[in-house]
Design an enzyme around this catalytic site. Sequence first.
Site, mmCIF file in Angstrom:
data_model
loop_
_atom_site.group_PDB
_atom_site.id
_atom_site.type_symbol
_atom_site.label_atom_id
_atom_site.label_comp_id
_atom_site.label_asym_id
_atom_site.label_seq_id
_atom_site.Cartn_x
_atom_site.Cartn_y
_atom_site.Cartn_z
ATOM 1 N N HIS A 74 0.888 -1.287 -0.045
ATOM 2 C CA HIS A 74 -0.007 0.047 -0.013
ATOM 3 C C HIS A 74 0.689 1.178 0.100
ATOM 4 C CE1 HIS A 74 -3.281 2.633 0.294
ATOM 5 N NE2 HIS A 74 -3.855 1.918 1.275
ATOM 6 N N HIS A 110 -2.704 6.989 -1.084
ATOM 7 C CA HIS A 110 -3.595 7.577 -0.217
ATOM 8 C C HIS A 110 -2.991 8.197 1.031
ATOM 9 C CE1 HIS A 110 -6.778 4.236 -1.716
ATOM 10 N NE2 HIS A 110 -6.100 5.048 -2.832
ATOM 11 N N TYR A 123 -0.669 7.581 2.976
ATOM 12 C CA TYR A 123 -0.066 6.566 4.339
ATOM 13 C C TYR A 123 1.372 6.675 4.224
ATOM 14 C CZ TYR A 123 -5.064 5.335 4.955
ATOM 15 O OH TYR A 123 -6.373 5.090 5.049
#
Length: 352
Positions: free
Chosen positions: A178, A181, A183
Site C-alpha cells: 500500500h 492514499h 499513508y
Amino acid sequence: MNQLLTKIFEPVTIGAWNLRTRTAMAPMTRSFAENETGVVNDLIVEYYRKRAQDGIGLIITEGVVISPRAKGNPGVPGLYTQEQIDGWKKVTEAVHAEGGTIIAQIWHVGRASHHEIAGGLPPQAPSPIAAEGKVSRFGKPFDVPEEMTENDIAQVVNQYKQAARNAIEAGFDGVEIHGAHGYLIDQFNSDTSNKRTDRYGGDLKERLTFMKEVLNAIIDEVGADRTLIRFSAFKIDQPTYMWEDPEEAIKIFIEAFKETGVKMIHPSTMEFTKPIAKGATLHELVRRHWDGVIVGVGGFDPKTAEAALERGIIDVAAIGRPLIANPDYLKKIKQDEELVEYEAKQHLAQLV
C-alpha cells in the site's frame, strides 16, 4: 444473460497468478479483526470465501499492518505475530478451496494515526507534520508524528520484508504494497509531508527512495511476479491533492518502478473516468508510459470496467463497494440482475 460483458469474464495470467476472470476485489478497510490482537476471525474467513465462490479473479485483502506502530484504525488486522499468521491461514485455505487467488495488502499508515492506537508511541513519518483531520473510527485528531531516523527507516523496511515473508507462510499468493492514499510510503513520496534534506527528501525522484527500498526488499523476499504496488495522488487527509504536472509525476513513478523490477502496478483514484491532465485520466496517462500489468480501480460499474479492459487501458478491474453489498457480484452482472446498493450503515451480517 448479459451478452455485452465478455472481456471482464476472461481468464488472465498476471505475474504468478492464473486468474479466473479479469476482476479483483479492491482492498477495503473493514475493521473486522480483534482490536487488541489484530487476529482475523471466522467472520473474515466467510467474507473472503464468498467472494472467491463468486469467481473474483484476484482478492486483495483489506490493509494488513506490519507492526503495532503501523496501525491507524481500531480493529484492523496484522501480519507480524504467529497468532495473526495462523488466523490468516484459515482465510487463504478457504479462498483456495473455492479456486480463488488472494494476496495480502501490507500497510503502514505513518502519520495517519494516534498514539493511543499505535502502541502508545507517536506515529512515524518522514517529517514531524501532523495530517489534517481525525482518525477514522476513532474520532481524535491525528497526532504530530515523530520524524523517522535512518535507523527507523531501515527497521520499517525490514518490517515490510518480514510481513511479506509472513504472508507467504500464511498461504497468501503474494502481496500488494500500500503505497497510496497518504499513508507512510505516500508520505515520503509527497511534497506536503516530506520536508527532509537527507537522501529520502528533495525532488520527487529523490522522495521515491523509501518506496524503492521497500519494493526492492519485498521483491527480494517473494519475487516480482508476486508483488503488486498501489500508488495515487489522492490522500485521505488531502482529497483534492493532485501533482503539479500529473504526466511528469507519473513518468517519474514509472521510472522508479522499472528500476526495482516490479511488473504489476495498481494506480488508485476515486473516479476512474475523471480526466486529470490534457483530457486524459490517471490510468490513460499511466498506460502511455507503462506496458506492464495495470490493475485499475475507481468506482467501476460493469460497463466502464468492460470498456477499460477492451481498450487495454487496464488488465484487471478492481471492484470495491459493490462487492461488499453483493458477494455474488459477478453472478449478478452475468445474469443482468439488479445489484444491491451499498450503504455504509449496513449491518455486518448483511455484508458477509
